[in-house]
Motif scaffolding. Structure first.
Motif, PDB file in Angstrom:
ATOM      1  N   LEU A   1     -32.938  40.783 -47.066  1.00  0.00           N
ATOM      2  CA  LEU A   1     -33.781  40.673 -45.884  1.00  0.00           C
ATOM      3  C   LEU A   1     -33.602  41.891 -44.988  1.00  0.00           C
ATOM      4  N   PRO A   2     -34.667  42.372 -44.390  1.00  0.00           N
ATOM      5  CA  PRO A   2     -34.543  43.502 -43.458  1.00  0.00           C
ATOM      6  C   PRO A   2     -33.663  43.117 -42.273  1.00  0.00           C
ATOM      7  N   ASP A   3     -33.126  44.111 -41.617  1.00  0.00           N
ATOM      8  CA  ASP A   3     -32.346  43.858 -40.405  1.00  0.00           C
ATOM      9  C   ASP A   3     -33.230  43.151 -39.377  1.00  0.00           C
ATOM     10  N   ASN A   4     -32.619  42.271 -38.636  1.00  0.00           N
ATOM     11  CA  ASN A   4     -33.328  41.539 -37.572  1.00  0.00           C
ATOM     12  C   ASN A   4     -34.496  40.712 -38.105  1.00  0.00           C
ATOM     13  N   PHE A   5     -34.445  40.303 -39.371  1.00  0.00           N
ATOM     14  CA  PHE A   5     -35.551  39.539 -39.953  1.00  0.00           C
ATOM     15  C   PHE A   5     -35.746  38.221 -39.202  1.00  0.00           C
ATOM     16  N   PHE A   6     -34.638  37.587 -38.816  1.00  0.00           N
ATOM     17  CA  PHE A   6     -34.760  36.334 -38.077  1.00  0.00           C
ATOM     18  C   PHE A   6     -35.450  36.573 -36.743  1.00  0.00           C
ATOM     19  N   ASP A   7     -34.991  37.583 -36.001  1.00  0.00           N
ATOM     20  CA  ASP A   7     -35.528  37.821 -34.664  1.00  0.00           C
ATOM     21  C   ASP A   7     -36.978  38.274 -34.694  1.00  0.00           C
ATOM     22  N   THR A   8     -37.328  39.112 -35.663  1.00  0.00           N
ATOM     23  CA  THR A   8     -38.664  39.699 -35.674  1.00  0.00           C
ATOM     24  C   THR A   8     -39.690  38.882 -36.436  1.00  0.00           C
ATOM     25  N   GLN A   9     -39.242  38.056 -37.383  1.00  0.00           N
ATOM     26  CA  GLN A   9     -40.184  37.326 -38.228  1.00  0.00           C
ATOM     27  C   GLN A   9     -40.014  35.807 -38.135  1.00  0.00           C
TER      28      GLN A   9
ATOM     29  N   PRO B   1     -29.886  33.096 -43.168  1.00  0.00           N
ATOM     30  CA  PRO B   1     -28.902  33.688 -42.241  1.00  0.00           C
ATOM     31  C   PRO B   1     -29.373  33.566 -40.793  1.00  0.00           C
ATOM     32  N   LEU B   2     -28.441  33.237 -39.915  1.00  0.00           N
ATOM     33  CA  LEU B   2     -28.755  33.052 -38.494  1.00  0.00           C
ATOM     34  C   LEU B   2     -28.058  34.118 -37.666  1.00  0.00           C
ATOM     35  N   PRO B   3     -28.699  34.586 -36.619  1.00  0.00           N
ATOM     36  CA  PRO B   3     -28.106  35.654 -35.799  1.00  0.00           C
ATOM     37  C   PRO B   3     -27.056  35.117 -34.851  1.00  0.00           C
ATOM     38  N   SER B   4     -26.209  36.006 -34.389  1.00  0.00           N
ATOM     39  CA  SER B   4     -25.247  35.669 -33.346  1.00  0.00           C
ATOM     40  C   SER B   4     -25.928  35.808 -31.996  1.00  0.00           C
ATOM     41  N   PRO B   5     -25.438  35.097 -30.978  1.00  0.00           N
ATOM     42  CA  PRO B   5     -26.041  35.238 -29.644  1.00  0.00           C
ATOM     43  C   PRO B   5     -25.986  36.684 -29.165  1.00  0.00           C
ATOM     44  N   LYS B   6     -27.017  37.075 -28.452  1.00  0.00           N
ATOM     45  CA  LYS B   6     -27.084  38.449 -27.950  1.00  0.00           C
ATOM     46  C   LYS B   6     -26.118  38.640 -26.779  1.00  0.00           C
ATOM     47  N   MET B   7     -25.615  39.837 -26.661  1.00  0.00           N
ATOM     48  CA  MET B   7     -24.711  40.174 -25.569  1.00  0.00           C
ATOM     49  C   MET B   7     -25.504  40.362 -24.281  1.00  0.00           C
ATOM     50  N   LEU B   8     -24.877  40.035 -23.171  1.00  0.00           N
ATOM     51  CA  LEU B   8     -25.511  40.242 -21.874  1.00  0.00           C
ATOM     52  C   LEU B   8     -25.364  41.688 -21.432  1.00  0.00           C
ATOM     53  N   SER B   9     -26.300  42.140 -20.627  1.00  0.00           N
ATOM     54  CA  SER B   9     -26.215  43.495 -20.099  1.00  0.00           C
ATOM     55  C   SER B   9     -25.064  43.590 -19.098  1.00  0.00           C
ATOM     56  N   GLN B  10     -24.634  44.795 -18.829  1.00  0.00           N
ATOM     57  CA  GLN B  10     -23.563  45.001 -17.868  1.00  0.00           C
ATOM     58  C   GLN B  10     -23.969  44.491 -16.490  1.00  0.00           C
ATOM     59  N   GLU B  11     -25.223  44.729 -16.133  1.00  0.00           N
ATOM     60  CA  GLU B  11     -25.723  44.286 -14.831  1.00  0.00           C
ATOM     61  C   GLU B  11     -25.664  42.768 -14.710  1.00  0.00           C
TER      62      GLU B  11
ATOM     63  N   VAL C   1     -28.102  30.696 -21.623  1.00  0.00           N
ATOM     64  CA  VAL C   1     -29.033  29.861 -22.370  1.00  0.00           C
ATOM     65  C   VAL C   1     -29.685  30.737 -23.437  1.00  0.00           C
ATOM     66  N   HIS C   2     -29.434  30.421 -24.696  1.00  0.00           N
ATOM     67  CA  HIS C   2     -30.015  31.195 -25.797  1.00  0.00           C
ATOM     68  C   HIS C   2     -31.122  30.418 -26.510  1.00  0.00           C
ATOM     69  N   SER C   3     -31.429  29.227 -26.033  1.00  0.00           N
ATOM     70  CA  SER C   3     -32.469  28.410 -26.650  1.00  0.00           C
ATOM     71  C   SER C   3     -33.849  28.826 -26.153  1.00  0.00           C
ATOM     72  N   THR C   4     -34.851  28.525 -26.970  1.00  0.00           N
ATOM     73  CA  THR C   4     -36.233  28.680 -26.525  1.00  0.00           C
ATOM     74  C   THR C   4     -36.469  27.758 -25.333  1.00  0.00           C
ATOM     75  N   ILE C   5     -37.128  28.271 -24.313  1.00  0.00           N
ATOM     76  CA  ILE C   5     -37.386  27.469 -23.119  1.00  0.00           C
ATOM     77  C   ILE C   5     -38.567  26.547 -23.376  1.00  0.00           C
ATOM     78  N   VAL C   6     -38.336  25.254 -23.189  1.00  0.00           N
ATOM     79  CA  VAL C   6     -39.399  24.269 -23.359  1.00  0.00           C
ATOM     80  C   VAL C   6     -39.660  23.608 -22.010  1.00  0.00           C
ATOM     81  N   SER C   7     -40.915  23.358 -21.725  1.00  0.00           N
ATOM     82  CA  SER C   7     -41.327  22.878 -20.411  1.00  0.00           C
ATOM     83  C   SER C   7     -40.622  21.590 -20.009  1.00  0.00           C
ATOM     84  N   LYS C   8     -40.452  20.681 -20.951  1.00  0.00           N
ATOM     85  CA  LYS C   8     -39.998  19.333 -20.604  1.00  0.00           C
ATOM     86  C   LYS C   8     -38.554  19.275 -20.111  1.00  0.00           C
ATOM     87  N   THR C   9     -37.757  20.313 -20.339  1.00  0.00           N
ATOM     88  CA  THR C   9     -36.375  20.298 -19.862  1.00  0.00           C
ATOM     89  C   THR C   9     -36.070  21.455 -18.926  1.00  0.00           C
TER      90      THR C   9
END
Length: 785
Positions: free
Chosen positions: A41-49, A211-221, A308-316
């Motif tokens: 699989l290409p890099d970032n296949f989960f995130d991009t596809q 394959p599943l990605p690891s959570p993304k790192m937060l920016s320094q800010e 929060v790394h989940s997709t935001i859904v309106s109901k919650t």
């Protein structure tokens, strides 16, 4: 006859043996051999596809506690967790269920397996088995591909899309039997199949072991902002520890974000406020208790921000902006305010479950100001917080009503504080009992509430007897700039929405909420409610809310002339039980003092609404405007006429209809409206058989621009040029058959082959117009009419 009997017996024995003989497993499905293979699989296949497909095709049904089979696909961790056969919404259970909250109760796949969750992704136990042969998700996708949705306007009887449906939750070992028995049960269920490209993307991903990605790192800010807020929340003084505990117990369902560094018109990084065993700077070690006020069983609690790394859904989703202005107010309410905390309150349930006891050392004005500052969020907590489905919980409120608040200077006066302190024994809440409570405990709480209401009425009669009358200035005016000063609550049968401002026509009922009532609503229905609790816990919560609703209504009635109070109350509670009638005529409605408002007509409720509208005019939110390049004035006025739709037609409409208007020349140009049915009731005090209390002759529609609500029941998709004719047609329908015929021309049904293209367009519109407050809609309640 004897010979015939022996023969019959032998046949029965043979049949029994055959029935019990081990059966060959039903075959699983294979992926299309013609599918192009990928060595890697290409890099970032989960995130991009992959993630786009999961988000826009799967999360729209698989999120929150009502996700079928508890399969939450809104995050990689949720997909890895898999499914579970147990129902979260089970109102008849005798004992509380084990909580299974994502990112709280377990943090690894193995931990979820110990809790009864099963894989839906390919297992790695048998290297000789193709990944798609060991994956429930792959089998569900292949089943849909091989047995697509029939090309019909309506689903046939083999589809069950009711909310009470019995979910089928097969493991991979049970998948063959499921395929044989449910050939039309592939995913997405009762919706069109994925496109070939989307199907290929997911199957390729699954073929490579998903394959599943690891959570993304937060920016320094962002890390710096997190560090600063955590440092403030975790000050060492007792004063700060008590304040942080209060803030946490009120914001644990919210999604916090840092407004000052968030890009405009883009979805920010959200955070959950959690309790941790570890201090800032160390890895989170979350304290997972049923309720936010349960004993953490540690010497020191630390309040931390969990990304929060989940997709935001309106109901919650409850977006809560953190900015410097708010932090300055927190500083003034909780640090600079003069109060002393020599000893921190106990976590024993009889103390912790009641904020009027646990936080008695915190100034009432600070507590009330904190909740008022974001009053929509405070009320939204019980609408969105712990539940995603709650008809029994929500049939305690009318379908639409307005909410106002007592001015803080009145609600937090020394006399009022002293009264609250004298009533702490009467203000115990059901949450002090565990989640397997006995419903028989209800009698004790009912008596205490009755005692409280009698004491409260006596207090009010005493305080306002010397010409000091309640008037419009007794209502919080939002300090002249806060649009949380008035709210509209919409109920949509088993879910609800809170909007700022006085939305729609004058409502049948209204609440005026003071500090003690606002606090108890939160601790009854948010902090103290356990969605995994047993029937007794949930029943007591529902019954107690009757009292709180009537208390809010009573506050509103107190602004009206004494002679009209009982008359209006009788209208609100038609066909009430004798016990309720006695209560309404006694303890509940015995405020005797005159109002401070001079009324000039025989319709004081209407006059009061007009006075409040004028009084709060500066803090009414700006109404969203429609796209004038798409809709003409005449077309918009046709849509707006839905606000006057006769009851006969309104009753035929579902709870929530989202009307998407498109440009006939350019279908990418759309505008969106929501038509909400206000279902009228004789009263809302009946726990069961709600239909018996319905008063359809008074049903109505409220139209708002934009999206309002999380669960659409129906979609309209019409050209702007057809708007006027469609609305005129709606006004003529008389029956269900007429309504369905109308939908043939205007609806985007769940069976429409273009459904997903329409859905993508709506998601894009929503993300552009609501980048912060919005989230994915849920399609579980889409009707088949």
């Amino acid at each position: 006859m004897k010979k015939f009997g022996i023969t019959s017996l032998l046949i029965a024995i043979i049949a029994l043996v055959i029935w019990q003989w081990p059966k060959p497993d039903a075959p699983l499905l294979s992926s299309n051999d013609a599918m192009p293979a990928m060595e890697s699989l290409p890099d970032n296949f989960f995130d991009t596809q992959v993630n786009r497909v999961l988000t826009q095709r799967c999360v729209v049904c698989h999120a929150c506690y009502d996700a079928p089979c508890q399969l939450k696909m809104s995050s990689p961790e949720g997909v890895a967790r898999g499914g579970n056969k147990e129902k979260v919404y089970e109102g008849t259970r005798l004992t509380a269920a084990q909580p299974n909250r994502m990112f709280l109760d377990a943090h690894s796949v193995n931990s979820w397996r110990e809790r009864g969750f099963f894989d839906v992704l390919p297992t790695k136990e048998d290297s000789n088995t193709a990944p798609t042969q060991s994956s429930v998700l792959a089998q569900m996708l292949l089943l849909k591909q091989q047995h697509p949705l029939p090309n019909t306007t309506h689903l046939d009887d083999s589809f069950d899309i009711s909310l009470s449906r019995q979910n089928q939750c097969p493991t991979i070992d049970e998948m063959g039997e499921y395929i044989a028995g449910q050939p039309l049960g592939g995913m997405p269920y009762a919706l069109p199949a994925l496109s070939d490209a989307e199907h290929t993307t997911l199957i390729q991903w699954l073929n490579h072991g998903a394959p599943l990605p690891s959570p993304k790192m937060l920016s320094q800010e962002l890390n710096e902002k997190v560090s600063d807020l955590e440092a403030w929340l975790n000050g060492d003084s007792n004063k700060m520890q008590l304040s942080a505990r209060y803030i946490y117990e009120h914001l644990f369902t919210s999604h916090l974000y840092f407004e000052d560094i968030s890009e405009k018109e883009k979805t920010p990084q959200f955070f959950n406020l959690v309790r941790s065993r570890t201090p800032p700077g160390q890895a989170l070690d979350i304290i997972a208790t049923r309720r936010p006020f349960d004993d953490p069983k540690v010497e020191r609690v630390y309040y931390r921000l969990q990304p929060v790394h989940s997709t935001i859904v309106s109901k919650t989703h409850q977006a809560y902006a953190i900015n410097q202005n708010l932090l300055d107010k927190w500083q003034s309410w909780f640090v600079d305010a003069e109060f002393i905390v020599e000893t921190l309150p106990s976590y024993k349930s009889e103390v912790a479950a009641n904020p009027l006891t646990a936080f008695t050392l915190l100034p009432v004005k600070s507590r009330y100001r904190f909740m008022l500052e974001r009053a929509q969020n405070t009320i939204m907590g019980y609408i969105k917080g712990p539940v995603c489905r709650g008809q029994v919980a929500l049939n305690v409120i009318n379908d639409r009503f307005w909410v106002f608040f007592v001015d803080p200077d009145i609600a937090a006066s020394e006399k009022v504080n002293a009264f609250y302190a004298s009533q702490k024994e009467n203000l115990h809440l059901p949450a002090e009992k565990d989640s397997s409570a006995l419903a028989i405990n209800w009698a004790k709480y009912a008596k205490r509430q009755g005692d409280y209401m009698r004491a409260r009425t006596a207090f009010l009669n005493s305080e306002f007897e010397n010409g000091e009358h309640l008037n419009v200035s007794s209502i919080w005016d939002g300090d002249g700039n806060n649009t949380n000063a008035s709210l509209t609550v919409f109920r949509h049968f088993d879910n609800a929405t809170v909007a700022k401002g006085m939305v729609g026509k004058p409502t049948k009922t209204a609440w005026i909420i003071d500090y003690a009532l606002l606090e108890r609503i939160h601790y009854l229905l948010v902090a103290g409610f356990d969605v995994y609790g047993n029937y007794g816990h949930q029943l007591m919560t529902r019954l107690y809310m009757d009292f709180l609703r009537m208390e809010g209504e009573s506050n509103f009635l107190n602004l009206l002339p004494p002679a009209s109070r009982q008359e209006l109350l009788d209208n609100w509670y038609q066909k009430a039980s004798p016990e309720l009638t006695d209560y309404l005529e006694g303890d509940f409605n015995s405020f005797e003092q005159p109002t401070g408002i001079t009324y000039e007509t025989e319709r004081p409720q209407k006059e009061l609404y007009q006075l409040l509208s004028k009084y709060l005019a500066k803090v009414q939110p700006q109404a969203s405007t429609y796209n004038k390049q798409l809709l003409s004035t005449e077309q918009y006025e046709a849509l707006a006429s839905l606000n006057s739709l006769p009851a006969q037609q309104a009753t035929l409409m579902p709870e929530t209809t989202m009307i998407v208007v498109k440009d006939g020349q350019n279908s990418d140009k759309i505008d969106v409206f929501t038509a909400l049915r206000n279902s009228a009731h004789y009263n809302v005090n009946s726990l069961f058989d709600e239909e018996e209390n319905r008063e359809p002759s008074k049903d109505s529609i409220t139209l708002v621009h934009g999206l309002l609500g999380s669960y659409p029941d129906a979609f309209w998709y019409i050209n702007a040029s057809d708007v006027t004719a469609s609305i005129e047609k709606l006004k003529t329908i008389k029956s269900e058959a007429d309504y369905q015929a109308l939908l043939d021309n205007v609806a985007m049904r769940r069976t429409n082959p273009n459904f997903w293209a329409f859905s993508d367009k709506l998601i894009q519109w929503s993300s552009e117009h609501y980048p912060i407050e919005g989230g994915l809609l849920d399609y579980n309640r889409l009707e088949d009419r």
